[in-house]
Design a protein around this motif. Structure first.
Motif, mmCIF file in Angstrom:
data_model
loop_
_atom_site.group_PDB
_atom_site.id
_atom_site.type_symbol
_atom_site.label_atom_id
_atom_site.label_comp_id
_atom_site.label_asym_id
_atom_site.label_seq_id
_atom_site.Cartn_x
_atom_site.Cartn_y
_atom_site.Cartn_z
ATOM 1 N N LEU A 58 0.892 -1.157 0.000
ATOM 2 C CA LEU A 58 0.000 0.000 0.000
ATOM 3 C C LEU A 58 0.927 1.203 0.000
ATOM 4 O O LEU A 58 1.663 1.422 0.962
ATOM 5 C CB LEU A 58 -0.908 -0.005 1.231
ATOM 6 N N TRP A 59 0.930 1.925 -1.111
ATOM 7 C CA TRP A 59 1.818 3.069 -1.266
ATOM 8 C C TRP A 59 1.031 4.365 -1.199
ATOM 9 O O TRP A 59 -0.119 4.431 -1.636
ATOM 10 C CB TRP A 59 2.515 3.038 -2.615
ATOM 11 N N VAL A 60 1.702 5.383 -0.695
ATOM 12 C CA VAL A 60 1.153 6.731 -0.764
ATOM 13 C C VAL A 60 2.119 7.594 -1.573
ATOM 14 O O VAL A 60 3.332 7.389 -1.532
ATOM 15 C CB VAL A 60 0.919 7.350 0.632
ATOM 16 N N ALA A 61 1.550 8.533 -2.310
ATOM 17 C CA ALA A 61 2.339 9.540 -3.022
ATOM 18 C C ALA A 61 2.131 10.851 -2.284
ATOM 19 O O ALA A 61 0.996 11.207 -1.935
ATOM 20 C CB ALA A 61 1.881 9.658 -4.470
ATOM 21 N N LEU A 62 3.230 11.545 -2.036
ATOM 22 C CA LEU A 62 3.177 12.785 -1.286
ATOM 23 C C LEU A 62 3.735 13.940 -2.096
ATOM 24 O O LEU A 62 4.685 13.771 -2.866
ATOM 25 C CB LEU A 62 3.987 12.664 0.012
ATOM 26 N N GLU A 63 3.138 15.092 -1.885
ATOM 27 C CA GLU A 63 3.667 16.343 -2.412
ATOM 28 C C GLU A 63 3.736 17.305 -1.240
ATOM 29 O O GLU A 63 2.731 17.521 -0.553
ATOM 30 C CB GLU A 63 2.767 16.902 -3.517
ATOM 31 N N HIS A 64 4.931 17.823 -0.973
ATOM 32 C CA HIS A 64 5.154 18.718 0.166
ATOM 33 C C HIS A 64 4.681 18.075 1.471
ATOM 34 O O HIS A 64 4.084 18.734 2.330
ATOM 35 C CB HIS A 64 4.472 20.068 -0.048
ATOM 36 N N GLY A 65 4.905 16.768 1.603
ATOM 37 C CA GLY A 65 4.577 16.058 2.833
ATOM 38 C C GLY A 65 3.123 15.654 2.987
ATOM 39 O O GLY A 65 2.760 15.023 3.978
ATOM 40 N N GLN A 66 2.276 15.997 2.019
ATOM 41 C CA GLN A 66 0.847 15.675 2.104
ATOM 42 C C GLN A 66 0.508 14.522 1.159
ATOM 43 O O GLN A 66 0.919 14.531 -0.003
ATOM 44 C CB GLN A 66 0.005 16.898 1.725
ATOM 45 N N VAL A 67 -0.265 13.551 1.659
ATOM 46 C CA VAL A 67 -0.693 12.433 0.836
ATOM 47 C C VAL A 67 -1.657 12.960 -0.224
ATOM 48 O O VAL A 67 -2.644 13.618 0.096
ATOM 49 C CB VAL A 67 -1.367 11.338 1.685
#
Length: 169
Positions: A58-67
């Motif tokens: 189960l992966w999350v993608a983050l931008e600037h620390g936000q999922v």
């Protein structure tokens, strides 16, 4: 833009509220899920805990620390002989759609799945969800099953398409 603009990592339990929020964003549009009411973080804990980085990531993608997106491999049909087959679930926050994130995550899981002992990937997609149908088709998934009128969303009968892709000969 693409996946290189984001950080992708294994999800941790602290990510579950954001995962649920992204999932719940899709419910009103009736394009992605068969849920008709928002789900809770508590209700998704068993699902979350059924994943593991080695075999069912189960992966999350983050931008600037936000999922801003997540992808999971889910066991298909729950019996041991089906272990080499997994269902792909892919959800992108409304604010991050059409930026190549879904495409990048799908490419990544196609490349990574053999390391999870997965030989076949499946997607379960509403027939009226043209963006998802196109995304999966662009990555080598073909229709393997069509289940006509198997669900009712807001009084409308909906078809489900099962798409698949073999990863090894």
């Amino acid at each position: 833009m693409g996946l290189t603009d984001f950080t992708v990592r294994d999800a941790v339990e602290a990510d579950l509220p954001a995962i649920v929020e992204i999932y719940n964003q899709t419910i009103p549009g009736r394009m992605v899920t068969a849920d008709t009411e928002p789900v809770t973080v508590e209700s998704r804990l068993p699902w979350f805990r059924a994943h593991n980085p080695a075999k069912r990531p189960l992966w999350v993608a983050l931008e600037h620390g936000q999922v801003c997106a997540w992808l999971s491999l889910n066991s298909f049909y729950g019996r041991p002989a089906y272990f080499p087959t997994a269902e792909v679930s892919l959800y992108v926050a409304e604010s991050h759609r059409r930026r190549g994130l879904g495409q990048g995550l799908l490419e990544r899981i196609i490349a990574h799945a053999p390391a999870c002992e997965v030989r076949t990937l499946l997607g379960f997609i509403w027939a009226h969800n043209e963006p998802s149908m196109k995304l999966f088709a662009a990555h080598g998934f073909t229709p393997w099953g069509h289940l006509p009128r198997v669900a009712v969303l807001d009084g409308i009968e909906r078809d489900l398409v099962i798409v698949g892709r073999r990863l090894t000969a």
